[in-house]
Design an enzyme around this catalytic site. Structure first.
Site, PDB file in Angstrom:
ATOM      1  N   GLN A 195     -46.249  22.972  40.142  1.00  0.00           N
ATOM      2  CA  GLN A 195     -46.623  20.907  40.283  1.00  0.00           C
ATOM      3  C   GLN A 195     -47.457  20.852  39.006  1.00  0.00           C
ATOM      4  O   GLN A 195     -46.702  19.985  38.223  1.00  0.00           O
ATOM      5  CB  GLN A 195     -47.688  20.787  41.283  1.00  0.00           C
ATOM      6  CG  GLN A 195     -49.104  21.626  40.960  1.00  0.00           C
ATOM      7  CD  GLN A 195     -49.011  23.514  41.480  1.00  0.00           C
ATOM      8  OE1 GLN A 195     -47.951  23.905  41.583  1.00  0.00           O
ATOM      9  NE2 GLN A 195     -50.031  24.135  41.919  1.00  0.00           N
ATOM     10  N   SER A 230     -43.742  41.498  28.323  1.00  0.00           N
ATOM     11  CA  SER A 230     -43.710  41.712  26.948  1.00  0.00           C
ATOM     12  C   SER A 230     -43.161  43.350  26.410  1.00  0.00           C
ATOM     13  O   SER A 230     -42.243  44.212  27.473  1.00  0.00           O
ATOM     14  CB  SER A 230     -45.318  42.293  26.621  1.00  0.00           C
ATOM     15  OG  SER A 230     -45.967  42.255  25.229  1.00  0.00           O
ATOM     16  N   HIS A 281     -12.469   3.913  16.417  1.00  0.00           N
ATOM     17  CA  HIS A 281     -13.398   4.380  14.872  1.00  0.00           C
ATOM     18  C   HIS A 281     -12.459   3.894  13.845  1.00  0.00           C
ATOM     19  O   HIS A 281     -13.370   4.194  12.595  1.00  0.00           O
ATOM     20  CB  HIS A 281     -13.273   5.998  15.382  1.00  0.00           C
ATOM     21  CG  HIS A 281     -13.896   6.583  16.402  1.00  0.00           C
ATOM     22  ND1 HIS A 281     -14.199   6.237  17.855  1.00  0.00           N
ATOM     23  CD2 HIS A 281     -15.052   6.904  16.273  1.00  0.00           C
ATOM     24  CE1 HIS A 281     -15.719   6.496  17.780  1.00  0.00           C
ATOM     25  NE2 HIS A 281     -15.982   7.244  17.749  1.00  0.00           N
ATOM     26  N   GLN A 297     -48.970  46.984  24.876  1.00  0.00           N
ATOM     27  CA  GLN A 297     -48.442  46.788  25.927  1.00  0.00           C
ATOM     28  C   GLN A 297     -47.752  46.558  27.286  1.00  0.00           C
ATOM     29  O   GLN A 297     -48.191  46.105  27.618  1.00  0.00           O
ATOM     30  CB  GLN A 297     -46.838  46.684  25.028  1.00  0.00           C
ATOM     31  CG  GLN A 297     -46.227  45.917  23.373  1.00  0.00           C
ATOM     32  CD  GLN A 297     -47.792  45.021  23.481  1.00  0.00           C
ATOM     33  OE1 GLN A 297     -47.043  43.280  23.882  1.00  0.00           O
ATOM     34  NE2 GLN A 297     -48.655  44.248  23.351  1.00  0.00           N
ATOM     35  N   GLU A 314      -6.404  11.377  16.284  1.00  0.00           N
ATOM     36  CA  GLU A 314      -8.151  11.979  17.468  1.00  0.00           C
ATOM     37  C   GLU A 314      -7.405  10.680  18.353  1.00  0.00           C
ATOM     38  O   GLU A 314      -8.212  10.798  19.279  1.00  0.00           O
ATOM     39  CB  GLU A 314      -8.976  11.867  16.788  1.00  0.00           C
ATOM     40  CG  GLU A 314      -9.782  13.271  15.918  1.00  0.00           C
ATOM     41  CD  GLU A 314     -11.158  13.149  15.951  1.00  0.00           C
ATOM     42  OE1 GLU A 314     -12.384  12.759  17.189  1.00  0.00           O
ATOM     43  OE2 GLU A 314     -11.178  14.084  15.827  1.00  0.00           O
ATOM     44  N   ASN A 330     -46.597  32.144  35.090  1.00  0.00           N
ATOM     45  CA  ASN A 330     -46.142  33.361  36.282  1.00  0.00           C
ATOM     46  C   ASN A 330     -45.077  32.733  36.518  1.00  0.00           C
ATOM     47  O   ASN A 330     -44.486  31.959  35.924  1.00  0.00           O
ATOM     48  CB  ASN A 330     -46.876  33.793  37.765  1.00  0.00           C
ATOM     49  CG  ASN A 330     -46.908  31.955  38.019  1.00  0.00           C
ATOM     50  OD1 ASN A 330     -45.906  31.194  38.289  1.00  0.00           O
ATOM     51  ND2 ASN A 330     -48.267  32.357  39.564  1.00  0.00           N
ATOM     52  N   HIS A 377     -49.676  45.410  29.979  1.00  0.00           N
ATOM     53  CA  HIS A 377     -49.798  43.898  30.261  1.00  0.00           C
ATOM     54  C   HIS A 377     -49.662  44.215  31.837  1.00  0.00           C
ATOM     55  O   HIS A 377     -50.721  43.014  32.910  1.00  0.00           O
ATOM     56  CB  HIS A 377     -48.873  43.157  29.079  1.00  0.00           C
ATOM     57  CG  HIS A 377     -49.589  42.422  28.073  1.00  0.00           C
ATOM     58  ND1 HIS A 377     -49.993  41.000  28.332  1.00  0.00           N
ATOM     59  CD2 HIS A 377     -49.113  42.880  27.333  1.00  0.00           C
ATOM     60  CE1 HIS A 377     -50.554  41.159  26.562  1.00  0.00           C
ATOM     61  NE2 HIS A 377     -49.947  42.331  25.863  1.00  0.00           N
ATOM     62  N   TYR A 409     -48.767  24.438  28.652  1.00  0.00           N
ATOM     63  CA  TYR A 409     -49.204  25.360  29.979  1.00  0.00           C
ATOM     64  C   TYR A 409     -49.984  26.587  29.056  1.00  0.00           C
ATOM     65  O   TYR A 409     -49.620  27.461  28.408  1.00  0.00           O
ATOM     66  CB  TYR A 409     -48.485  25.568  30.627  1.00  0.00           C
ATOM     67  CG  TYR A 409     -48.723  26.042  32.408  1.00  0.00           C
ATOM     68  CD1 TYR A 409     -48.764  25.551  32.907  1.00  0.00           C
ATOM     69  CD2 TYR A 409     -49.142  28.082  32.490  1.00  0.00           C
ATOM     70  CE1 TYR A 409     -49.280  26.112  34.139  1.00  0.00           C
ATOM     71  CE2 TYR A 409     -49.332  27.979  33.420  1.00  0.00           C
ATOM     72  CZ  TYR A 409     -49.392  27.336  34.833  1.00  0.00           C
ATOM     73  OH  TYR A 409     -49.813  28.005  35.915  1.00  0.00           O
ATOM     74  N   ASP A 452     -51.412  40.319  18.491  1.00  0.00           N
ATOM     75  CA  ASP A 452     -51.883  39.288  19.248  1.00  0.00           C
ATOM     76  C   ASP A 452     -52.962  38.161  19.234  1.00  0.00           C
ATOM     77  O   ASP A 452     -52.768  37.044  19.862  1.00  0.00           O
ATOM     78  CB  ASP A 452     -51.905  39.746  20.210  1.00  0.00           C
ATOM     79  CG  ASP A 452     -50.763  40.552  21.208  1.00  0.00           C
ATOM     80  OD1 ASP A 452     -49.961  40.324  20.717  1.00  0.00           O
ATOM     81  OD2 ASP A 452     -50.788  41.578  21.272  1.00  0.00           O
ATOM     82  N   GLU A 484     -38.813  42.634  20.663  1.00  0.00           N
ATOM     83  CA  GLU A 484     -40.141  41.863  21.348  1.00  0.00           C
ATOM     84  C   GLU A 484     -41.083  41.351  19.756  1.00  0.00           C
ATOM     85  O   GLU A 484     -41.493  40.829  18.826  1.00  0.00           O
ATOM     86  CB  GLU A 484     -41.102  40.851  22.143  1.00  0.00           C
ATOM     87  CG  GLU A 484     -42.014  40.084  21.921  1.00  0.00           C
ATOM     88  CD  GLU A 484     -43.207  39.801  23.667  1.00  0.00           C
ATOM     89  OE1 GLU A 484     -43.817  38.741  23.314  1.00  0.00           O
ATOM     90  OE2 GLU A 484     -43.406  40.863  23.779  1.00  0.00           O
ATOM     91  N   HIS A 485     -41.829  42.982  19.431  1.00  0.00           N
ATOM     92  CA  HIS A 485     -42.567  43.249  18.724  1.00  0.00           C
ATOM     93  C   HIS A 485     -41.668  44.578  17.662  1.00  0.00           C
ATOM     94  O   HIS A 485     -42.019  45.605  19.091  1.00  0.00           O
ATOM     95  CB  HIS A 485     -44.146  43.288  18.942  1.00  0.00           C
ATOM     96  CG  HIS A 485     -44.351  42.477  19.661  1.00  0.00           C
ATOM     97  ND1 HIS A 485     -44.589  42.346  21.832  1.00  0.00           N
ATOM     98  CD2 HIS A 485     -45.041  41.319  19.697  1.00  0.00           C
ATOM     99  CE1 HIS A 485     -45.656  42.056  21.373  1.00  0.00           C
ATOM    100  NE2 HIS A 485     -45.309  40.632  20.489  1.00  0.00           N
TER     101      HIS A 485
END
Length: 439
Positions: free
Chosen positions: A194, A240, A423, A262, A418, A217, A265, A133, A364, A330-331
């Protein structure tokens, strides 16, 4: 004025202040979830017809039919030829570095044979098909295409399907050019929940995939969470984040701009500086105030710094390292003299940028390691996107006749313990010679 907050690890209530600063509710609201689930159900029920209708409604152009949703491969080549030579060169250089790094991540099959002839091992195989995506609209994210597509192709994914929304029917040449150089197999001009549903369940036109990766999003993120289990996903990412750990020896303007990188963003992005040099924190604060008005996205940066940013004074380097591990960013920038001396003490971070000259922005776009990273403290237990996310591992077990006899004794005892006698007997047949044995 950014009004970025100042905190100190020495404060009695610092723990509570930090928890409040880091708090992030990634859960979609009930209305978003309801909308997404309705869209997924509609795609499953009506397939291409629903896709065409949602494209007309949300992207404001009406395909003549489902076939119009696919972007021809020739259009990717056309986009590659149409972009400026400088952009082609930048894409080529970035792709080459990302590919070189990814090739080091490839998992390989292995096996070993025990003394009695029993073989054990692991077989590695790529996913048959993956979906990527890519956000659409006014913003173009060719770097996202490279970072998601190239590891998939290095892994050997059989077919890579890219989906990208095209508001008003407009295709972004830079994104298509990135798809071309990254080796994307098919591109469809669809987006939103969708598109995620179509990738997960398939339609007459869109083939179903085994895994869906890439940012989007809140509707896309909610849809990815909803289809997980039907397909794999990379992660459900939050805003971010950057955490800079600095000893005071770096130009404060550089650090301010790293925080901006950052914060620009969106308003929910998080930018934090930790230093044990109080005077340096003052200098960075002054740089922020002086440089902020010069930024094109100054309004967004100001809100992000005010709402979720901080300048934190630590007691010393060790205190700062402990704080970095607690935040699990994250960074993480280690803007100090000798980052290699402490990097092994960093346990939780998506990506670690070492030294004064390593701006997070390099990661990045073109350094090589992936920019798809765990956010919202999930670096405590997860890792960057990589080739291994597009490979599967199957265990290999081939028992020899003497090996089966020995293993059957252990398996039988445990299975009967068991209460699973089938088995036990299945193992015993091979172990005691009562079943057909082939030498």
């Amino acid at each position: 004025m950014s009004q970025i907050r100042r905190l100190s690890t020495a404060a009695a209530d610092f723990g509570a202040q930090l928890d409040a600063l880091l708090a992030w509710d990634a859960a979609a609201d009930a209305q978003v979830q309801q909308t997404v689930h309705a869209i997924i159900a509609d795609i499953r029920a009506r397939g291409d017809a629903a896709l065409v209708e949602y494209t007309a409604r949300f992207d404001r152009w009406t395909p003549g039919g489902a076939a119009d949703l696919e972007v021809p491969r020739a259009r990717l080549q056309q986009a590659w030829s149409a972009i400026p030579a400088g952009q082609r060169q930048a894409l080529e250089q970035a792709a080459e570095r990302i590919r070189a790094y990814a090739q080091h991540q490839v998992l390989i099959s292995w096996s070993y044979t025990e003394a009695d002839g029993t073989l054990l091992g692991q077989q590695v195989s790529p996913l048959d098909r993956a979906g990527l995506y890519v956000p659409g609209g006014k913003a173009a994210y060719p770097s996202s295409v490279l970072m998601n597509a190239i590891p998939a192709k290095v892994a050997g994914v059989g077919e890579l399907i890219m989906v990208v929304p095209t508001p008003d029917g407009e295709l972004n040449d830079l994104v298509l050019a990135a798809a071309h150089i990254a080796g994307v197999d098919r591109v469809f001009a669809i987006g939103g929940a969708q598109a995620v549903a179509a990738l997960a369940y398939g339609t007459a036109t869109i083939p179903p995939v085994e895994k869906i990766v890439g940012p989007g999003n809140i509707y896309v993120a909610t849809a990815k969470r909803a289809v997980f289990g039907q397909v794999g996903i990379d992660m459900v990412a939050g805003p971010s984040e950057i955490l800079v750990l600095c000893d005071g020896g770096t130009d404060p303007d550089w650090i301010a701009m790293d925080l901006f990188s950052q914060a620009e963003h969106d308003e929910d992005a998080q930018a934090i500086l930790v230093s044990w040099d109080a005077a340096f924190l003052d200098r960075v604060a002054a740089s922020i105030e002086r440089l902020l008005p010069t930024m094109e996205r100054c309004d967004i940066i100001a809100v992000a710094l005010r709402e979720r940013g901080a300048l934190i004074q630590a007691l010393d380097l060790s205190d700062a390292i402990d704080l970095a591990n607690r935040i699990a960013p994250e960074h993480l920038e280690l803007s100090i003299d000798d980052p290699q001396a402490i990097v092994e003490r960093i346990r939780h971070a998506g990506a670690i940028f070492m030294g004064r000259y390593t701006a997070e922005a390099l990661g990045d776009y073109c350094a090589g390691p992936n920019h798809v990273l765990p956010t919202s403290r999930t670096a405590r237990f997860s890792s960057p996107l990589g080739v291994y996310d597009f490979q599967k591992r199957s265990s290999l077990i081939m028992a020899s006749r003497p090996g089966a006899a020995q293993l059957a004794k252990v398996a039988s005892i445990l299975a009967r313990g068991e209460g699973l006698t089938a088995h036990a007997r299945s193992a015993e047949y091979r172990g005691d010679g009562t079943g057909p044995m082939v030498g």
